[in-house]
Design a protein around this motif. Structure first.
Motif, PDB file in Angstrom:
ATOM      1  N   ASP A   3       0.773  -1.168  -0.055  1.00  0.00           N
ATOM      2  CA  ASP A   3      -0.087  -0.051   0.005  1.00  0.00           C
ATOM      3  C   ASP A   3       0.933   1.129   0.015  1.00  0.00           C
ATOM      4  O   ASP A   3       2.094   1.315   0.462  1.00  0.00           O
ATOM      5  CB  ASP A   3      -0.862   0.072   1.084  1.00  0.00           C
ATOM      6  N   VAL A   4       0.237   2.304  -0.359  1.00  0.00           N
ATOM      7  CA  VAL A   4       0.932   3.657  -0.576  1.00  0.00           C
ATOM      8  C   VAL A   4       0.037   4.797  -0.128  1.00  0.00           C
ATOM      9  O   VAL A   4      -0.989   4.661  -0.501  1.00  0.00           O
ATOM     10  CB  VAL A   4       1.616   4.153  -1.957  1.00  0.00           C
ATOM     11  N   ILE A   5       0.572   5.497   0.857  1.00  0.00           N
ATOM     12  CA  ILE A   5      -0.358   6.425   1.669  1.00  0.00           C
ATOM     13  C   ILE A   5       0.475   7.748   1.436  1.00  0.00           C
ATOM     14  O   ILE A   5       1.807   7.883   1.638  1.00  0.00           O
ATOM     15  CB  ILE A   5      -0.339   6.179   3.019  1.00  0.00           C
ATOM     16  N   THR A   6      -0.314   8.800   0.779  1.00  0.00           N
ATOM     17  CA  THR A   6       0.482  10.108   0.921  1.00  0.00           C
ATOM     18  C   THR A   6      -0.464  11.256   1.479  1.00  0.00           C
ATOM     19  O   THR A   6      -1.805  10.910   1.492  1.00  0.00           O
ATOM     20  CB  THR A   6       0.907  10.442  -0.559  1.00  0.00           C
ATOM     21  N   TYR A   7       0.054  12.236   1.894  1.00  0.00           N
ATOM     22  CA  TYR A   7      -0.911  13.403   2.227  1.00  0.00           C
ATOM     23  C   TYR A   7      -0.648  14.547   2.082  1.00  0.00           C
ATOM     24  O   TYR A   7       0.558  14.842   1.390  1.00  0.00           O
ATOM     25  CB  TYR A   7      -1.235  13.268   3.891  1.00  0.00           C
ATOM     26  N   ASP A   8      -1.375  15.562   1.985  1.00  0.00           N
ATOM     27  CA  ASP A   8      -1.024  16.953   1.772  1.00  0.00           C
ATOM     28  C   ASP A   8      -0.956  17.806   3.109  1.00  0.00           C
ATOM     29  O   ASP A   8      -1.397  17.636   4.033  1.00  0.00           O
ATOM     30  CB  ASP A   8      -2.298  17.929   1.149  1.00  0.00           C
ATOM     31  N   ARG A   9       0.446  18.288   3.218  1.00  0.00           N
ATOM     32  CA  ARG A   9       0.642  18.961   4.484  1.00  0.00           C
ATOM     33  C   ARG A   9      -0.302  20.063   4.820  1.00  0.00           C
ATOM     34  O   ARG A   9      -0.759  20.481   3.700  1.00  0.00           O
ATOM     35  CB  ARG A   9       2.368  19.359   4.538  1.00  0.00           C
ATOM     36  N   LEU A  10      -0.266  20.469   5.991  1.00  0.00           N
ATOM     37  CA  LEU A  10      -1.273  21.477   6.268  1.00  0.00           C
ATOM     38  C   LEU A  10      -0.833  22.765   5.515  1.00  0.00           C
ATOM     39  O   LEU A  10       0.366  23.309   5.586  1.00  0.00           O
ATOM     40  CB  LEU A  10      -1.360  21.708   7.878  1.00  0.00           C
TER      41      LEU A  10
END
Length: 274
Positions: free
Chosen positions: A71-78
């Motif tokens: 799995d690959v998880i990424t996110y937009d920093r605040l």
């Protein structure tokens, strides 16, 4: 055509600091037993660059999930992408604070006991701090085009980019990904790295606490960092390390030659985690 065996899902995480947008890619391979991806294999946690976002990774997270079977998880920093906007100037300690404040929240939300930290550019710096601060969770570290200290080449590249963004068309292109956050995103990058208070910033204290296998990727033509940057990272970690200088590659290897990066990452996983 997208691989139908890879499923993606979007999330909005409520945190004490604001809401974060995140996305997770799940490959069919992550549900199977194999030498590369054993059951419940640690997923990748991706950290974007100074002007980046989830969407600016483009199709790389999907391809990484397919190639690795993880799995690959990424996110937009605040303040970035689809996460909540920020109005105050970015904290000068923003790199270390990202690992301290947000990674435990993301791990709790996705119930991550283990992960592989993979960061591009300043995201690579954040990945280093994450590995250092959360050694019980970080199974491996991958940095791509990361900076280890402040050098004039980095600042010259930022000054050149600052001049480029005087063109409204360039600013509009960035706004496709950041919307109302665009000016803050750009100013945060420029003002932090060019600030005199940032002169002596370095990764040394964090590198000394990295104890997991590490892959250091860096383009030989990187306009934001000389070959001294990846060498500093490789020499500083307290673990098995693989350093790859990539001929003919600039600052965004995963976009310039994704097949090469995927090959390097998969090979590293086979050698280091099995």
């Amino acid at each position: 055509m997208p691989d139908q065996t890879t499923h993606s899902e979007s999330f909005y995480l409520a945190t004490p600091f604001g809401q974060l947008f995140a996305k997770r890619w799940t490959s069919a391979g992550s549900q199977q037993t194999s030498a590369l991806s054993p059951p419940q294999a640690a997923p990748f946690l991706l950290f974007h660059d100074s002007l980046g976002s989830v969407e600016l990774w483009r199709d790389f997270p999907q391809r990484l999930a397919e190639a690795s079977g993880r799995d690959v998880i990424t996110y937009d920093r605040l303040g970035f992408g689809l996460s909540d906007p920020v109005t105050e100037p970015i904290d000068i300690n923003f790199i270390a604070l990202e690992a301290e404040r947000f990674i435990p929240l993301i791990c709790d939300y996705f119930q991550l006991e283990r992960f592989i930290a993979f960061g591009h550019s300043v995201g690579g710096c954040m990945a280093v701090y994450t590995a250092a601060q959360h050694p019980h969770r970080c199974e491996a570290l991958i940095t791509e085009s990361a900076q280890a200290f402040v050098e004039e080449l980095t600042r010259d590249g930022i000054r050149d980019a600052e001049a480029l963004f005087q063109d409204q068309k360039q600013l509009d292109r960035l706004a496709r990904y950041h919307g109302e956050r665009t000016r803050w995103v750009l100013d945060s990058w420029i003002n932090s790295w060019l600030s005199p208070t940032f002169d002596h910033w370095a990764l040394d204290s964090a590198l000394a606490n990295v104890t997991c296998p590490t892959l250091v990727l860096h383009g030989e033509l990187d306009e934001y960092g000389s070959a001294a940057q990846p060498a500093h990272i490789a020499n500083g970690v307290q673990a098995e390390v693989q350093l790859e200088l990539l001929p003919g590659i600039h600052h965004v290897p995963h976009r310039e030659n994704p097949d090469l990066i995927l090959d390097k990452v998969v090979s590293f996983l086979k050698q280091s985690l099995n």
